[in-house]
Each structure stands twice: as C-alpha cells, then as structure tokens.
Design a protein around this motif. Structure first.
Motif, PDB file in Angstrom:
ATOM      1  N   ALA A  57      87.658  44.603  50.397  1.00 34.33           N
ATOM      2  CA  ALA A  57      88.399  43.855  49.714  1.00 34.33           C
ATOM      3  C   ALA A  57      87.949  44.419  48.325  1.00 34.33           C
ATOM      4  CB  ALA A  57      88.828  42.461  49.332  1.00 34.33           C
ATOM      5  N   SER A  58      87.040  44.287  47.785  1.00 26.61           N
ATOM      6  CA  SER A  58      86.027  44.970  46.408  1.00 26.61           C
ATOM      7  C   SER A  58      86.067  45.469  46.528  1.00 26.61           C
ATOM      8  CB  SER A  58      84.790  44.563  46.081  1.00 26.61           C
ATOM      9  OG  SER A  58      84.063  43.516  46.942  1.00 26.61           O
ATOM     10  N   LEU A  59      86.256  46.999  47.321  1.00 24.41           N
ATOM     11  CA  LEU A  59      86.540  48.548  47.533  1.00 24.41           C
ATOM     12  C   LEU A  59      88.149  48.652  47.112  1.00 24.41           C
ATOM     13  CD1 LEU A  59      84.808  49.483  50.623  1.00 24.41           C
ATOM     14  CD2 LEU A  59      84.310  49.452  47.755  1.00 24.41           C
ATOM     15  N   LEU A  60      88.817  47.804  48.037  1.00 26.52           N
ATOM     16  CA  LEU A  60      90.657  48.512  47.567  1.00 26.52           C
ATOM     17  C   LEU A  60      91.144  47.567  46.407  1.00 26.52           C
ATOM     18  CD1 LEU A  60      91.767  46.884  51.284  1.00 26.52           C
ATOM     19  CD2 LEU A  60      91.549  49.213  50.633  1.00 26.52           C
ATOM     20  N   SER A  61      90.275  46.746  45.757  1.00 29.72           N
ATOM     21  CA  SER A  61      91.043  46.252  44.560  1.00 29.72           C
ATOM     22  C   SER A  61      90.532  46.931  42.975  1.00 29.72           C
ATOM     23  CB  SER A  61      90.500  44.399  44.884  1.00 29.72           C
ATOM     24  OG  SER A  61      89.456  43.723  44.328  1.00 29.72           O
ATOM     25  N   GLY A  62      91.364  47.229  42.489  1.00 31.81           N
ATOM     26  CA  GLY A  62      90.969  46.988  41.108  1.00 31.81           C
ATOM     27  C   GLY A  62      92.230  47.783  40.332  1.00 31.81           C
ATOM     28  N   GLN A  63      91.493  48.230  38.392  1.00 33.26           N
ATOM     29  CA  GLN A  63      93.534  48.895  38.137  1.00 33.26           C
ATOM     30  C   GLN A  63      93.186  50.144  38.638  1.00 33.26           C
ATOM     31  OE1 GLN A  63      91.816  48.707  33.927  1.00 33.26           O
ATOM     32  NE2 GLN A  63      92.202  46.083  33.593  1.00 33.26           N
ATOM     33  N   LEU A 121      82.334  36.922  47.324  1.00 39.22           N
ATOM     34  CA  LEU A 121      83.671  36.519  46.298  1.00 39.22           C
ATOM     35  C   LEU A 121      83.536  35.602  45.010  1.00 39.22           C
ATOM     36  CD1 LEU A 121      86.348  35.285  47.882  1.00 39.22           C
ATOM     37  CD2 LEU A 121      85.003  33.230  47.974  1.00 39.22           C
ATOM     38  N   ALA A 122      82.621  35.418  44.330  1.00 39.57           N
ATOM     39  CA  ALA A 122      82.600  34.677  42.940  1.00 39.57           C
ATOM     40  C   ALA A 122      82.985  36.283  42.423  1.00 39.57           C
ATOM     41  CB  ALA A 122      80.889  33.953  42.742  1.00 39.57           C
ATOM     42  N   ASP A 123      82.104  37.350  42.789  1.00 38.53           N
ATOM     43  CA  ASP A 123      81.881  38.829  41.674  1.00 38.53           C
ATOM     44  C   ASP A 123      83.902  38.864  41.863  1.00 38.53           C
ATOM     45  OD1 ASP A 123      80.980  40.170  39.751  1.00 38.53           O
ATOM     46  OD2 ASP A 123      81.208  41.633  41.411  1.00 38.53           O
ATOM     47  N   LEU A 124      84.016  38.289  43.317  1.00 42.33           N
ATOM     48  CA  LEU A 124      85.379  39.224  43.280  1.00 42.33           C
ATOM     49  C   LEU A 124      86.647  38.582  42.722  1.00 42.33           C
ATOM     50  CD1 LEU A 124      87.340  41.574  44.834  1.00 42.33           C
ATOM     51  CD2 LEU A 124      87.645  40.357  46.676  1.00 42.33           C
ATOM     52  N   LEU A 125      86.181  37.475  42.807  1.00 40.15           N
ATOM     53  CA  LEU A 125      87.849  36.124  41.903  1.00 40.15           C
ATOM     54  C   LEU A 125      86.960  36.479  40.530  1.00 40.15           C
ATOM     55  CD1 LEU A 125      86.634  32.807  44.735  1.00 40.15           C
ATOM     56  CD2 LEU A 125      89.029  34.640  43.636  1.00 40.15           C
ATOM     57  N   ALA A 146      94.573  38.229  35.109  1.00 39.15           N
ATOM     58  CA  ALA A 146      94.654  39.796  34.720  1.00 39.15           C
ATOM     59  C   ALA A 146      95.123  40.082  33.836  1.00 39.15           C
ATOM     60  CB  ALA A 146      96.184  39.499  34.909  1.00 39.15           C
ATOM     61  N   GLY A 147      93.722  41.886  33.798  1.00 43.68           N
ATOM     62  CA  GLY A 147      93.381  42.156  32.932  1.00 43.68           C
ATOM     63  C   GLY A 147      91.881  41.986  32.130  1.00 43.68           C
ATOM     64  N   THR A 148      91.391  41.457  32.582  1.00 45.99           N
ATOM     65  CA  THR A 148      90.527  40.601  32.092  1.00 45.99           C
ATOM     66  C   THR A 148      88.650  40.166  33.369  1.00 45.99           C
ATOM     67  OG1 THR A 148      91.487  39.082  30.885  1.00 45.99           O
ATOM     68  CG2 THR A 148      88.966  38.333  31.006  1.00 45.99           C
ATOM     69  N   GLN A 149      87.759  40.909  32.624  1.00 39.61           N
ATOM     70  CA  GLN A 149      87.195  40.923  33.573  1.00 39.61           C
ATOM     71  C   GLN A 149      85.707  40.403  33.303  1.00 39.61           C
ATOM     72  OE1 GLN A 149      85.053  43.826  35.300  1.00 39.61           O
ATOM     73  NE2 GLN A 149      86.713  45.390  36.061  1.00 39.61           N
ATOM     74  N   LEU A 150      86.047  38.814  34.044  1.00 39.42           N
ATOM     75  CA  LEU A 150      84.810  37.523  34.052  1.00 39.42           C
ATOM     76  C   LEU A 150      83.403  38.185  34.022  1.00 39.42           C
ATOM     77  CD1 LEU A 150      86.629  34.298  34.296  1.00 39.42           C
ATOM     78  CD2 LEU A 150      86.031  35.318  32.448  1.00 39.42           C
ATOM     79  N   PRO A 151      82.208  37.609  33.426  1.00 35.17           N
ATOM     80  CA  PRO A 151      81.348  37.694  33.953  1.00 35.17           C
ATOM     81  C   PRO A 151      80.860  36.935  35.860  1.00 35.17           C
ATOM     82  CG  PRO A 151      81.131  37.403  31.543  1.00 35.17           C
ATOM     83  CD  PRO A 151      82.147  37.592  31.749  1.00 35.17           C
ATOM     84  N   VAL A 152      80.162  37.520  35.844  1.00 33.76           N
ATOM     85  CA  VAL A 152      80.602  36.128  37.938  1.00 33.76           C
ATOM     86  C   VAL A 152      79.209  35.233  37.758  1.00 33.76           C
ATOM     87  CG1 VAL A 152      77.803  37.636  38.185  1.00 33.76           C
ATOM     88  CG2 VAL A 152      80.094  36.499  39.891  1.00 33.76           C
TER      89      VAL A 152
END
Length: 349
Positions: free
Chosen positions: A41-47, A308-312, A318-324
C-alpha cells in the motif's frame, strides 16, 4: 514435525528440537502478511500515482525513470525504515517491560529515549553535526548515561521494577527540561529543525538509515532473543530466579544495554517516536497469549504499527503529510489512558 496437545508443534531435526506454539505461529504469519500489505500500500499510494504492475516493474529495475525513483528511492526505503524502527522500539519495550515486570515500563516513559534524544540533540544543536555517525554517537552516549544513572539510583540491594520506573520518570522530567533549555539557546533555524526532529518523522529517510538499522538489528536481535528465557524466569520474582541459578544482575545489565542500543538506533534514524515501545509488546502478548516477552511477535507488531501509522499520517489529510510521531502520540495517548484505567481497576496504581 509433531503436534503436542493440539497447542504447539515440535520440530525435530537430528539433535535439534524446537517447540512452536500454534497460536504464536498463526499470529506471526498474520502479522507478516499485514506488514507485506502495508509495504505494498505504501508503494502504491502517493501524489504520483503508480499502478500495481508498474510497481513490480520498478522493483525489478524496469519502468520509467520517475517510477523507479519514487518506488525504489523514496517510498521503499521509507517504509523499510518504518518497519525496522518499529521492530527495534517494540523489542526494546518488550525487554524493559519484562525487566520491570510492569506494562508501563518503556524506554520512552522512563527516560532512556529522552537521554538518547538529548545526546543526539547536543550534536545537532551545539556541535552542528547532523551526520548519522555524530548523532549516533550522541544518542548512544546519552542513552547509556541515563541507563546507568537510573540503574544506580534505583538500586537498593536489588532493583525493584516499580522503583526503576519511578526513578526513570523523574529523570525523564529533568531531561525534558534540559532539552527545552537547549532549544531555547539554539539559533532559530536550528531550534525549528530540532523541534521537527523531536516529534519523530520518517520524511526524507533513505537507504543509509535502512542499512544502519539492518546492521544494528542483525547484531543486537540475537542477543535479545538469547535473553528472552532469562527474562521470563526473572518475571516470577528476583528471589525465585536466584534460587533457580539465574545471574539476575548480569541479565539485567545486558537487558538494559540491548534495550538502550535498540532505542538509540531507532532515534538516530527517525527521532524519538513515542508509544510504539509501550503499546506493541502489550498488544503482542494479548494476541499471542504468551506468559513472557514474545520478542518475535513484539517485533512484528511494532513494525506493523509504525508502518501503518506512517501510512495514515501521510494519507489521512489530503495534501498534508503529518510527522509519524504525531500519529503515534494520538494512538499512544488513547492506549495509555486505557492501560492506566486497567491498572486502576486492578488496584495496582
């Protein structure tokens, strides 16, 4: 291979015999599948959208330049760092919880992580050294000093688990004040960068961190697994353990060393991520229904939780990457409240 009482398998090869509990094996298999699913899922997801066939082509060295870059140089090392950091923190927490015979025992609760963070912060802020070697030396030194200090202050003809935790919590508070002072005396840019690092983040992590964590885990995890039986014996009480011939002092010292090294390696690569070391070992015990520290299940549980926490954290807004570290603080705070409520119901606090 033979089954014993329908609860465990016994593997025999020549003179080697290994007992594997069925539930533990099934839980381990489920967690491995979960980790693989999170990686995919991590490899598939992203902008930058990449399809499943293109992901596998990129992993094989094919596909476009952009696909190979995002899969092999950005997403894959990040999720691998998450898995390895989670495993290191979980095993460190499992060892310390077994050592203190208390579910609240954790390197981030009793000051070991704060010591490692303070040591790394001295290198980052005062010495202006942000290299892996510099922060690594600072983290190991800081964590080691705090470990020795907590052990000496808690020692009164022996080390009680609750006394160890209480002393550690006090040291943790003092270190928090020291870290705040360092940040207040630093330049604005250095202070902002250090504060971002102190939250705990996997942004920008690459293959250098993967290699460092892999080397540490290859050398340290066998020591942790070798201590598991002794730690299980120690959980029955210090006097019974001594009566059974266990060298309690030596076991405790080695356990603290292993726990500090694992915590320091995780902090070097991702910053002081909270609550994984606290929650993962307890979740592993409940799933595996094990009497002692289930280090393999704890490692897999910690890896799955942090990945999983990092993926979430990357995809929840949307459009924001929170620190894990923000995600683990929220989840860990809820878990800590539930754990404290359980301890109160048992009359242990």
């Amino acid at each position: 291979m033979t089954a014993t009482a329908n609860r465990q398998w016994t593997l025999r090869t020549g003179r080697i015999s290994l007992r594997v509990h069925r539930r533990t094996a099934w839980v381990a298999a489920a967690l491995v599948v979960l980790c693989l699913g999170i990686v995919l899922a991590s490899l598939l997801s992203g902008q930058y959208a990449i399809s499943l066939p293109d992901v596998f082509r990129a992993l094989g060295g094919h596909g476009t330049l952009q696909q190979r870059y995002f899969v092999n140089d950005v997403r894959l090392p990040r999720v691998l760092v998450a898995l390895l950091v989670g495993a290191a923190l979980a095993v460190s927490g499992a060892i310390f919880q077994s050592l203190s015979a208390n579910p609240l025992g954790s390197p981030d609760i009793v000051g070991f992580n704060s010591g490692a963070s303070a040591g790394a912060l001295v290198c980052l802020v005062l010495l202006r050294d942000s290299s892996l070697l510099g922060t690594g030396i600072g983290a190991v030194a800081g964590g080691g000093v705090v470990a020795v200090l907590v052990y000496l202050l808690a020692y009164r003809g022996g080390v009680s688990g609750y006394r160890l935790i209480l002393v550690g919590v006090g040291i943790n508070a003092l270190l928090g004040a020291g870290i705040a002072y360092l940040l207040s005396r630093a330049d604005l840019n250095d202070s902002l960068n250090a504060q971002i690092w102190l939250v705990g983040s996997l942004n920008g992590r690459g293959w250098d961190q993967v290699r460092l964590l892999a080397v540490v885990l290859v050398f340290v995890l066998p020591l942790a697994f070798a201590l598991s039986r002794a730690l299980l014996t120690l959980e029955i009480g210090e006097e019974p353990a001594i009566a059974l011939g266990l060298a309690v002092g030596r076991v405790r010292r080695w356990a603290i060393v292993v726990s500090v090294v694992l915590s320091a390696a995780a902090i070097i690569c991702a910053g002081p991520i909270s609550f994984v070391a606290l929650a993962a070992p307890q979740a592993a015990r409940r799933l595996a229904r094990s009497a002692g520290p289930s280090l393999v299940i704890s490692a897999l549980m910690g890896a799955a939780l942090l990945a999983l926490a990092d993926l979430l954290a990357q995809r929840l807004i949307a459009g924001t990457q929170l620190p894990v570290g923000v995600a683990t603080l929220v989840l860990g705070g809820l878990y800590l409240g539930w754990l404290l409520a359980g301890e109160v119901r048992k009359g242990r606090t």
